[in-house]
Design an enzyme around this catalytic site. Structure first.
Site, mmCIF file in Angstrom:
data_model
loop_
_atom_site.group_PDB
_atom_site.id
_atom_site.type_symbol
_atom_site.label_atom_id
_atom_site.label_comp_id
_atom_site.label_asym_id
_atom_site.label_seq_id
_atom_site.Cartn_x
_atom_site.Cartn_y
_atom_site.Cartn_z
ATOM 1 N N ARG A 123 -9.307 0.711 8.866
ATOM 2 C CA ARG A 123 -8.889 -0.666 9.163
ATOM 3 C C ARG A 123 -9.893 -1.383 10.056
ATOM 4 O O ARG A 123 -9.691 -2.556 10.364
ATOM 5 C CB ARG A 123 -7.564 -0.610 9.920
ATOM 6 C CG ARG A 123 -6.347 -1.000 9.141
ATOM 7 C CD ARG A 123 -5.159 -0.592 9.985
ATOM 8 N NE ARG A 123 -4.021 -1.407 9.819
ATOM 9 C CZ ARG A 123 -2.918 -1.021 9.198
ATOM 10 N NH1 ARG A 123 -2.853 0.146 8.607
ATOM 11 N NH2 ARG A 123 -1.893 -1.808 9.165
ATOM 12 N N LYS A 177 0.832 -1.215 0.000
ATOM 13 C CA LYS A 177 0.000 0.000 0.000
ATOM 14 C C LYS A 177 0.865 1.263 0.000
ATOM 15 O O LYS A 177 0.598 2.194 -0.751
ATOM 16 C CB LYS A 177 -0.923 0.028 1.239
ATOM 17 C CG LYS A 177 -1.882 -1.140 1.322
ATOM 18 C CD LYS A 177 -2.826 -1.005 2.498
ATOM 19 C CE LYS A 177 -2.141 -1.029 3.841
ATOM 20 N NZ LYS A 177 -1.582 -2.333 4.240
ATOM 21 N N ARG A 194 12.323 -6.034 4.283
ATOM 22 C CA ARG A 194 12.038 -4.595 4.090
ATOM 23 C C ARG A 194 12.987 -3.722 4.921
ATOM 24 O O ARG A 194 13.293 -4.017 6.067
ATOM 25 C CB ARG A 194 10.596 -4.310 4.486
ATOM 26 C CG ARG A 194 10.221 -2.842 4.351
ATOM 27 C CD ARG A 194 8.763 -2.659 4.237
ATOM 28 N NE ARG A 194 8.074 -2.731 5.510
ATOM 29 C CZ ARG A 194 6.773 -2.465 5.649
ATOM 30 N NH1 ARG A 194 6.067 -2.113 4.603
ATOM 31 N NH2 ARG A 194 6.197 -2.552 6.806
ATOM 32 N N ARG A 203 0.341 -9.292 12.967
ATOM 33 C CA ARG A 203 -0.303 -8.225 12.171
ATOM 34 C C ARG A 203 -1.267 -8.830 11.161
ATOM 35 O O ARG A 203 -2.352 -8.297 10.925
ATOM 36 C CB ARG A 203 0.766 -7.390 11.449
ATOM 37 C CG ARG A 203 1.498 -6.460 12.408
ATOM 38 C CD ARG A 203 2.833 -6.024 11.841
ATOM 39 N NE ARG A 203 2.733 -5.182 10.673
ATOM 40 C CZ ARG A 203 3.740 -4.970 9.828
ATOM 41 N NH1 ARG A 203 4.903 -5.550 10.030
ATOM 42 N NH2 ARG A 203 3.573 -4.165 8.814
ATOM 43 N N ARG A 226 11.969 -1.859 10.504
ATOM 44 C CA ARG A 226 10.890 -1.496 11.424
ATOM 45 C C ARG A 226 10.732 -2.567 12.496
ATOM 46 O O ARG A 226 10.856 -3.746 12.195
ATOM 47 C CB ARG A 226 9.583 -1.347 10.632
ATOM 48 C CG ARG A 226 9.238 0.097 10.363
ATOM 49 C CD ARG A 226 8.140 0.236 9.383
ATOM 50 N NE ARG A 226 6.925 -0.502 9.746
ATOM 51 C CZ ARG A 226 5.797 -0.445 9.041
ATOM 52 N NH1 ARG A 226 5.735 0.302 7.967
ATOM 53 N NH2 ARG A 226 4.726 -1.121 9.414
HETATM 54 P P1 ADP Z 1 1.246 -2.067 7.642
HETATM 55 O O1 ADP Z 1 0.085 -1.781 6.729
HETATM 56 O O2 ADP Z 1 2.383 -2.666 6.903
HETATM 57 O O3 ADP Z 1 0.853 -2.810 8.897
HETATM 58 P P2 ADP Z 1 1.294 0.655 8.612
HETATM 59 O O4 ADP Z 1 2.458 1.565 8.573
HETATM 60 O O5 ADP Z 1 0.088 0.990 7.831
HETATM 61 O O6 ADP Z 1 1.887 -0.747 8.175
HETATM 62 O O7 ADP Z 1 0.808 0.436 10.131
HETATM 63 C C1 ADP Z 1 1.728 0.163 11.178
HETATM 64 C C2 ADP Z 1 0.974 0.077 12.505
HETATM 65 O O8 ADP Z 1 0.316 1.343 12.785
HETATM 66 C C3 ADP Z 1 -0.162 -0.941 12.571
HETATM 67 O O9 ADP Z 1 0.324 -2.247 12.875
HETATM 68 C C4 ADP Z 1 -1.021 -0.351 13.714
HETATM 69 O O10 ADP Z 1 -0.431 -0.585 14.970
HETATM 70 C C5 ADP Z 1 -0.939 1.142 13.452
HETATM 71 N N1 ADP Z 1 -2.007 1.640 12.553
HETATM 72 C C6 ADP Z 1 -1.853 2.135 11.293
HETATM 73 N N2 ADP Z 1 -3.035 2.485 10.766
HETATM 74 C C7 ADP Z 1 -3.983 2.203 11.706
HETATM 75 C C8 ADP Z 1 -5.387 2.315 11.739
HETATM 76 N N3 ADP Z 1 -6.085 2.785 10.704
HETATM 77 N N4 ADP Z 1 -6.033 1.910 12.877
HETATM 78 C C9 ADP Z 1 -5.363 1.440 13.918
HETATM 79 N N5 ADP Z 1 -4.022 1.282 13.949
HETATM 80 C C10 ADP Z 1 -3.325 1.658 12.855
#
Ligand code: ADP
Length: 229
Positions: A89, A14, A127, A171, A160
């Site tokens: 999400r 994404k 990554r 996750r 990360r």
């Molecule tokens: P990825 O999609 O690879 O998990 P992101 O950078 O989008 O990576 O998200 C990293 C972390 O940030 C998630 O595991 C969560 O803890 C938090 N996070 C991101 N977006 C949301 C969201 N919309 N709602 C709740 N937690 C979020």
């Protein structure tokens, strides 16, 4: 004017797609993950559970992410549309987003990047990210020119904390449980969900597919408007 929602499991690409699309569509890329990590880095979340949630791969509470998105999309650069990466999400977030967009007349187009989980695990373990400019690398498929160093600004690349295999599995489990139902919610709320199978294609090719879908969609939307006139 559109809100493009990039939806898919962690590691489906994404962030990479959002950056490619931002450059071609000239609308801002809004990543809740980046915003949350920035808040932790800047100390805004000292003493709160957000840092621990990020490290463990659990979702941060809806109220905080909803507020961050509401503030961000009310900025002038988002008036013509934006790309959402990692939001919504949960169903509660999807409902909240609907309430933000409806009064602005912004149509939601959901692009669902579907990728096999075994590919995701291999991908995320490889990554790397530049801690300064945020550029993403992959030690297998998109390695930097100099090992572990950012091509753009020379900073040492980082892994990360949530890109360890056990955390990646957590996750993916959180995604299955809390985020997959959001797809059905989108469909039942009448938003278009465009699925793109992104297993082994190069990012530029996936971006081309997405742009094709969006162009097609814009033509159809124009047709619908003209038919109503
Ligand atoms: P990825 O999609 O690879 O998990 P992101 O950078 O989008 O990576 O998200 C990293 C972390 O940030 C998630 O595991 C969560 O803890 C938090 N996070 C991101 N977006 C949301 C969201 N919309 N709602 C709740 N937690 C979020």
């Amino acid at each position: 004017m559109k809100a493009i929602v990039l939806f898919g499991p962690p590691g489906s690409g994404k962030g990479t797609q959002a950056k490619l699309l931002r450059d071609c569509l000239q609308v801002p890329h809004i990543s809740t993950g980046d915003m949350l990590r920035e808040r932790v880095r800047s100390g805004a979340e000292n003493g709160s559970p957000v840092a621990a949630k990020l490290q463990s791969g659990a979702l941060v509470r809806d109220e905080l992410v909803n507020r961050l998105v509401a503030e961000r999309i009310s900025q002038p650069d988002a008036a013509q549309g934006f790309i959402l990466d990692g939001y919504p999400r949960t169903i509660a977030q999807a409902e909240y987003l609907g309430g933000l967009l409806e009064p602005r007349g912004l149509q939601q187009v959901v692009v669902y990047l579907s990728v096999n989980y075994n590919i995701i695990i291999v991908r995320l373990c490889a990554r790397r990210q530049c801690p300064v400019c945020g550029t993403l690398y992959n030690m297998v498929s998109q390695a930097p020119k100099v090992d572990e160093v950012c091509d753009l600004d020379g900073h040492a690349l980082m892994i990360r904390e949530d890109d360890r295999e056990d955390v990646i599995r957590d996750r993916l489990a959180a995604y299955d449980e809390q985020s997959m139902p959001v797809l059905d919610y989108f469909r039942s709320a009448g938003h278009q969900v465009q699925e793109v199978t992104a297993d082994d294609l190069p990012p530029e090719e996936i971006a081309r597919k997405i742009c094709g879908i969006l162009e097609n969609n814009a033509v159809k939307a124009d047709d619908r408007t003209q038919n109503r006139r």
